[in-house]
Design a protein around this motif. Structure first.
Motif, mmCIF file in Angstrom:
data_model
loop_
_atom_site.group_PDB
_atom_site.id
_atom_site.type_symbol
_atom_site.label_atom_id
_atom_site.label_comp_id
_atom_site.label_asym_id
_atom_site.label_seq_id
_atom_site.Cartn_x
_atom_site.Cartn_y
_atom_site.Cartn_z
ATOM 1 N N ASP A 56 11.627 6.199 1.661
ATOM 2 C CA ASP A 56 10.664 6.990 2.431
ATOM 3 C C ASP A 56 11.040 6.996 3.905
ATOM 4 O O ASP A 56 10.929 8.023 4.583
ATOM 5 C CB ASP A 56 9.243 6.430 2.262
ATOM 6 C CG ASP A 56 8.698 6.651 0.866
ATOM 7 O OD1 ASP A 56 9.353 7.364 0.088
ATOM 8 O OD2 ASP A 56 7.624 6.111 0.538
ATOM 9 N N ASN B 92 -0.390 11.102 1.977
ATOM 10 C CA ASN B 92 0.394 10.490 0.905
ATOM 11 C C ASN B 92 -0.674 10.089 -0.115
ATOM 12 O O ASN B 92 -1.289 9.028 0.009
ATOM 13 C CB ASN B 92 1.121 9.268 1.500
ATOM 14 C CG ASN B 92 2.113 8.642 0.566
ATOM 15 O OD1 ASN B 92 2.374 9.129 -0.521
ATOM 16 N ND2 ASN B 92 2.682 7.520 1.001
ATOM 17 N N ASN C 290 5.681 3.884 -5.936
ATOM 18 C CA ASN C 290 5.882 3.806 -4.482
ATOM 19 C C ASN C 290 7.322 3.553 -4.007
ATOM 20 O O ASN C 290 7.757 4.133 -3.033
ATOM 21 C CB ASN C 290 4.917 2.773 -3.861
ATOM 22 C CG ASN C 290 5.150 2.543 -2.389
ATOM 23 O OD1 ASN C 290 5.727 1.539 -1.998
ATOM 24 N ND2 ASN C 290 4.736 3.489 -1.567
ATOM 25 N N ARG C 291 8.064 2.663 -4.645
ATOM 26 C CA ARG C 291 9.452 2.434 -4.245
ATOM 27 C C ARG C 291 10.319 2.769 -5.448
ATOM 28 O O ARG C 291 10.305 2.046 -6.443
ATOM 29 C CB ARG C 291 9.650 0.988 -3.794
ATOM 30 C CG ARG C 291 8.840 0.687 -2.557
ATOM 31 C CD ARG C 291 8.888 -0.752 -2.138
ATOM 32 N NE ARG C 291 8.301 -0.863 -0.805
ATOM 33 C CZ ARG C 291 8.555 -1.835 0.045
ATOM 34 N NH1 ARG C 291 9.361 -2.813 -0.269
ATOM 35 N NH2 ARG C 291 7.977 -1.850 1.226
ATOM 36 N N ASP D 133 0.491 9.307 5.664
ATOM 37 C CA ASP D 133 -0.282 8.494 4.704
ATOM 38 C C ASP D 133 -1.721 8.982 4.566
ATOM 39 O O ASP D 133 -2.205 9.130 3.463
ATOM 40 C CB ASP D 133 -0.340 6.979 5.021
ATOM 41 C CG ASP D 133 0.907 6.245 4.532
ATOM 42 O OD1 ASP D 133 1.618 6.793 3.673
ATOM 43 O OD2 ASP D 133 1.176 5.128 5.017
ATOM 44 N N TRP E 236 7.090 -0.335 8.842
ATOM 45 C CA TRP E 236 5.799 0.182 8.362
ATOM 46 C C TRP E 236 4.608 -0.526 8.997
ATOM 47 O O TRP E 236 3.464 -0.276 8.642
ATOM 48 C CB TRP E 236 5.620 0.040 6.838
ATOM 49 C CG TRP E 236 6.667 0.608 5.968
ATOM 50 C CD1 TRP E 236 7.420 -0.074 5.043
ATOM 51 C CD2 TRP E 236 7.077 1.980 5.844
ATOM 52 N NE1 TRP E 236 8.262 0.782 4.388
ATOM 53 C CE2 TRP E 236 8.068 2.051 4.859
ATOM 54 C CE3 TRP E 236 6.689 3.156 6.497
ATOM 55 C CZ2 TRP E 236 8.692 3.239 4.491
ATOM 56 C CZ3 TRP E 236 7.312 4.341 6.128
ATOM 57 C CH2 TRP E 236 8.295 4.372 5.134
ATOM 58 N N TYR F 212 -1.596 0.993 3.349
ATOM 59 C CA TYR F 212 -1.513 2.107 2.399
ATOM 60 C C TYR F 212 -1.444 1.570 0.964
ATOM 61 O O TYR F 212 -2.137 2.051 0.062
ATOM 62 C CB TYR F 212 -0.285 2.998 2.712
ATOM 63 C CG TYR F 212 -0.063 4.003 1.608
ATOM 64 C CD1 TYR F 212 -0.908 5.095 1.472
ATOM 65 C CD2 TYR F 212 0.953 3.816 0.659
ATOM 66 C CE1 TYR F 212 -0.753 5.994 0.420
ATOM 67 C CE2 TYR F 212 1.114 4.712 -0.387
ATOM 68 C CZ TYR F 212 0.256 5.791 -0.493
ATOM 69 O OH TYR F 212 0.409 6.665 -1.545
ATOM 70 N N ILE F 213 -0.633 0.546 0.792
ATOM 71 C CA ILE F 213 -0.446 -0.040 -0.542
ATOM 72 C C ILE F 213 -1.751 -0.679 -1.030
ATOM 73 O O ILE F 213 -2.056 -0.660 -2.225
ATOM 74 C CB ILE F 213 0.702 -1.076 -0.473
ATOM 75 C CG1 ILE F 213 2.032 -0.341 -0.248
ATOM 76 C CG2 ILE F 213 0.759 -1.967 -1.695
ATOM 77 C CD1 ILE F 213 2.428 0.618 -1.354
ATOM 78 N N ASN G 295 4.909 6.359 9.320
ATOM 79 C CA ASN G 295 3.627 6.151 8.606
ATOM 80 C C ASN G 295 2.489 5.941 9.602
ATOM 81 O O ASN G 295 2.708 5.791 10.819
ATOM 82 C CB ASN G 295 3.713 5.003 7.586
ATOM 83 C CG ASN G 295 3.623 3.628 8.208
ATOM 84 O OD1 ASN G 295 3.836 3.464 9.405
ATOM 85 N ND2 ASN G 295 3.315 2.636 7.394
ATOM 86 N N HIS H 9 14.674 1.819 3.120
ATOM 87 C CA HIS H 9 13.577 2.285 2.240
ATOM 88 C C HIS H 9 13.705 3.798 2.164
ATOM 89 O O HIS H 9 13.845 4.469 3.179
ATOM 90 C CB HIS H 9 12.244 1.879 2.860
ATOM 91 C CG HIS H 9 11.037 2.102 2.001
ATOM 92 N ND1 HIS H 9 10.695 3.335 1.502
ATOM 93 C CD2 HIS H 9 10.081 1.244 1.561
ATOM 94 C CE1 HIS H 9 9.577 3.220 0.795
ATOM 95 N NE2 HIS H 9 9.190 1.952 0.816
ATOM 96 N N ASP I 152 -0.115 -4.448 3.305
ATOM 97 C CA ASP I 152 0.279 -3.117 3.744
ATOM 98 C C ASP I 152 -0.933 -2.192 3.486
ATOM 99 O O ASP I 152 -1.367 -2.033 2.341
ATOM 100 C CB ASP I 152 1.510 -2.691 2.913
ATOM 101 C CG ASP I 152 1.952 -1.267 3.180
ATOM 102 O OD1 ASP I 152 1.083 -0.394 3.362
ATOM 103 O OD2 ASP I 152 3.164 -1.029 3.176
ATOM 104 N N ARG J 262 12.220 10.552 5.315
ATOM 105 C CA ARG J 262 11.262 11.148 6.265
ATOM 106 C C ARG J 262 11.941 11.401 7.599
ATOM 107 O O ARG J 262 11.754 12.443 8.224
ATOM 108 C CB ARG J 262 10.055 10.215 6.451
ATOM 109 C CG ARG J 262 9.124 10.236 5.269
ATOM 110 C CD ARG J 262 8.010 9.195 5.385
ATOM 111 N NE ARG J 262 7.245 9.153 4.153
ATOM 112 C CZ ARG J 262 6.345 8.227 3.861
ATOM 113 N NH1 ARG J 262 6.078 7.275 4.731
ATOM 114 N NH2 ARG J 262 5.700 8.257 2.712
#
Ligand code: GAL
Length: 336
Positions: free
Chosen positions: A174, A290, A107-108, A270, A203, A34-35, A230, A172, A32, A178
């Protein structure tokens, strides 16, 4: 005398061991984008003073549970966990508690009642509502900020914004928040919205690309804006739309002409590098930052405070004894 030396040695050995103990960082999926940034920033900052080990669960809660169990056997100094599933946090909290190892989730966000099972369990993250609201603010700006009289982006001149939403993983936080808050905020500002379709694309760039390709196989002239939960999905949508002739008119400087009818306003969330590039080229209208660096800093600061035995109540940023929130920010390039 002998007794004193061995006592001192014991203290020395104990402190060496404590300083040597590892922080484990469990990431749900390093693929992922962003992660990946968030994980790398945490490793970079934490490794200045600690040994840190990153474990990638490759999107499997089973792998994550097993690797956490193994790590706990080593008595690590602290766990940082980005759960695969927020409900998967419950057994992780109980195991960390049994081993008396503090745990920071990132994050989660685990359920509040789960987090409260252990007084050394924390969460560092961002308020998803805020990102939805900021995305709405950007949409309002795009349409000229006057709900009573939308500008030329209201293609059919009906004073209603025809939109498509690309949603992250179902359930999720987010993704859910969102989606709800971008719509709610626009409505609260007096804008009328018509959500033509909501696509769920987890995502993920490829899933969003495929979904957009299928969707735009048929004529989508009525769409006035695409709201993506995202950036990664926004990038896939852009790739698909390019194939259908969108973004084909260019300015003299080689950027996409955003005033041409072939432009489609797309918004992400993000602020990953690939999205910023697409903003520079004019494909992506805007995103909401983010703040991965800010979240990594907050996580490592909290870890330091826990490990040094500091009084956490004295930390300004701690809310309700266990939360640290990092703000989202609007992210638009100045195209002037
Ligand atoms: C969100 C982020 C998404 C995705 C997700 C994973 O905060 O905006 O791009 O990385 O976390 O949990």
């Amino acid at each position: 005398m002998k007794k004193t030396i061995s006592f001192l040695m014991l203290i020395f050995l104990f402190s060496c061991q404590a300083a040597d103990r590892t922080i484990y960082l469990f990431i749900y999926n390093m693929e992922d984008p962003y992660i990946e940034v968030l994980g790398e920033e945490i490793v970079r900052l934490a490794s200045e003073n600690h040994r840190i080990e990153l474990v990638d669960a490759q999107n499997s809660q089973i792998i994550q549970n097993e690797t956490i169990e193994e790590a706990l056997k080593e008595k690590p100094s602290l766990l940082i966990v980005n759960p695969v599933d927020r409900l998967g946090a419950y057994p992780i909290i109980d195991k960390a508690k049994a081993a008396d190892v503090p745990v920071i989730f990132i994050n989660r966000e685990p359920l509040e009642r789960d987090l409260k099972r252990f007084d050394r369990a924390f969460y560092v993250g961002a308020l998803a509502e805020q990102s939805g609201m900021l995305q709405a603010e950007l949409v309002a700006e795009l349409f000229g900020n006057d709900p009573g009289s939308l500008n030329h982006h209201d293609k059919n001149d009906d004073n209603v914004i025809q939109a498509i939403i690309f949603k992250g993983e179902q359930g999720h936080q987010d993704a859910e928040l969102r989606t709800t808050h971008v719509v709610r905020e626009l409505e609260e500002r007096g804008f009328e919205l018509d959500i033509l379709t909501t696509e769920i694309a987890n995502w993920n760039t490829e899933i969003a690309y495929e979904a957009a390709r299928t969707l735009f196989e048929s004529d989508q002239d009525q769409v006035e804006v695409i709201l993506s939960n995202n950036d990664a999905m926004a990038l896939g949508i852009i790739d698909a739309l390019i194939e259908y002739g969108y973004f084909s008119a260019m300015n003299d400087d080689g950027t996409v002409d955003q005033n041409h009818e072939s432009w489609m306003p797309i918004l992400g969330i993000d602020g990953i590098d690939q999205a910023v590039e697409r903003m520079r080229s004019g494909h992506l209208y805007a995103t909401v930052l983010n703040d991965a660096l800010g979240q990594a800093e907050a996580t490592v600061e909290l870890a330091e405070a826990i490990l040094s035995g500091e009084d956490l109540d004295a930390l300004d940023q701690i809310v309700d004894d266990r939360y640290v929130w990092v703000d989202y920010k609007k992210f638009v390039l100045n195209t002037e």
